[in-house]
Design an enzyme around this catalytic site. Structure first.
Site, PDB file in Angstrom:
ATOM      1  N   GLU A 145      -8.103   3.176  12.722  1.00 21.50           N
ATOM      2  CA  GLU A 145      -6.971   2.976  13.629  1.00 21.50           C
ATOM      3  C   GLU A 145      -6.873   4.125  14.617  1.00 21.50           C
ATOM      4  O   GLU A 145      -7.748   4.996  14.666  1.00 21.50           O
ATOM      5  CB  GLU A 145      -5.673   2.805  12.848  1.00 21.50           C
ATOM      6  CG  GLU A 145      -5.314   3.948  11.911  1.00 21.50           C
ATOM      7  CD  GLU A 145      -4.018   3.659  11.144  1.00 21.50           C
ATOM      8  OE1 GLU A 145      -2.946   3.789  11.764  1.00 21.50           O
ATOM      9  OE2 GLU A 145      -4.096   3.310   9.942  1.00 21.50           O
TER      10      GLU A 145
ATOM     11  N   ASP B 261      -9.950   2.726   6.619  1.00 20.71           N
ATOM     12  CA  ASP B 261      -8.841   2.600   7.558  1.00 20.71           C
ATOM     13  C   ASP B 261      -9.277   3.082   8.938  1.00 20.71           C
ATOM     14  O   ASP B 261      -9.448   4.268   9.174  1.00 20.71           O
ATOM     15  CB  ASP B 261      -7.658   3.434   7.032  1.00 20.71           C
ATOM     16  CG  ASP B 261      -6.451   3.417   7.958  1.00 20.71           C
ATOM     17  OD1 ASP B 261      -6.471   2.691   8.969  1.00 20.71           O
ATOM     18  OD2 ASP B 261      -5.481   4.145   7.659  1.00 20.71           O
TER      19      ASP B 261
ATOM     20  N   ASP C 261       0.856  -1.184   0.000  1.00 17.22           N
ATOM     21  CA  ASP C 261       0.000   0.000   0.000  1.00 17.22           C
ATOM     22  C   ASP C 261       0.889   1.229   0.000  1.00 17.22           C
ATOM     23  O   ASP C 261       2.024   1.192   0.477  1.00 17.22           O
ATOM     24  CB  ASP C 261      -0.968  -0.005   1.188  1.00 17.22           C
ATOM     25  CG  ASP C 261      -0.286  -0.184   2.527  1.00 17.22           C
ATOM     26  OD1 ASP C 261       0.235   0.807   3.062  1.00 17.22           O
ATOM     27  OD2 ASP C 261      -0.283  -1.315   3.049  1.00 17.22           O
TER      28      ASP C 261
END
Length: 281
Positions: A174, A172, A83
């Site tokens: 996190e 995403d 990525d």
């Protein structure tokens, strides 16, 4: 007198040249300034906060193991991937193809204001080389709603097309790079936020998003408040020799980000035809 004047002119010219050089060095072009400012303020790449909080204990041995089939945990084949984000600039896709990488997710957006300035080269360049590619969105759940961020993501490169080479967009989730670990939200509120993003992405693209996270963050910030295992492919981050326990709701993972060194590297849980199936929906 003439000699003194020549010396004075020479010194003056030298000082003028030095001044011009200093001014030129101190004033880069607006484009360069914009990109540098962008990197400083929005360089929150996928996994960057997991690495900051949980650390990266991957080793050459653990990396080699992660790239291989692991029948003991049901992984019978793998595909190598990676990525990328803005800090990598224009990526040499020929190089990474020759290193055996075959899929990639590129950061597209963050919150409802940030767009990766290198997205076009990274997203289209990988596609043109032959990679199966997708885009990802760094969530900021305390800034705006899940639906609003799904819209921003889709409108700025995070959509999906049934061309066999485009992966569904990844969300995403996190640690907060700006403050409280869970962005000031309860587990219930965080689960609802993710559900809103999940539902809007499906409504607009026809695909469920991939969710990227770590078990530790998910257990702390989402817990058992929502179960996405029936619809969402899991992209798990754990920089160690094994994936370990998975977040609530998932019985298996689809992608494992197993190291962040020297760059984020991933392995797909399955053979290449299964990766193509994920792209095709």
């Amino acid at each position: 007198m003439r000699t003194s004047r020549r010396i004075a002119i020479a010194v003056g010219s030298a000082l003028l040249l030095l001044s011009s050089t200093v001014q030129a060095s101190a004033a880069p072009s607006p484009e360069i300034m914009s990109i540098e400012q962008d990197l400083q303020q929005n360089d929150h790449t996928i996994g960057s906060q997991i690495r900051r909080v949980e650390g990266d204990t991957s080793t050459p041995e653990s990396k080699a193991k992660a790239a291989q089939p692991q029948p003991e945990v049901g992984v019978l084949a793998t595909v190598a991937g990676m990525d990328v984000a803005s800090y990598q600039g224009n990526v040499d896709w020929n190089y990474w193809w020759n290193q055996g990488k075959r899929f990639v997710w590129t950061k597209a957006t963050e919150g409802t204001s940030y767009k990766n300035p290198y997205f076009a080269q990274q997203y289209n360049g990988s596609y043109n080389k032959g990679f199966i590619r997708g885009a990802y969105h760094f969530a900021l759940p305390n800034v705006s709603s899940g639906a609003a961020q799904a819209d921003f993501f889709i409108n700025n490169g995070g959509g999906w097309s049934k061309d066999g080479k485009t992966l569904p967009g990844a969300l995403d989730m996190e640690y907060n790079p700006y403050g409280a670990t869970c962005y000031g939200l309860s587990q219930s509120a965080m689960g609802s936020w993710i559900r809103a993003f999940h539902d809007r992405y499906k409504a607009r693209t026809g695909r469920w998003p991939v969710i990227y996270t770590s078990t530790s963050w998910w257990s702390t910030c989402v817990g058992t408040s929502q179960n996405f295992g029936g619809t969402v492919p899991l992209w798990i981050a754990r920089y160690a020799s094994t994936v370990g326990t998975l977040p609530y709701g998932w019985g298996f993972y689809t992608v494992w980000q197993y190291t962040s060194s020297p760059l984020d590297q991933n392995t797909f849980n399955g053979a290449y035809d299964r990766l193509q199936a994920l792209a095709n929906g």
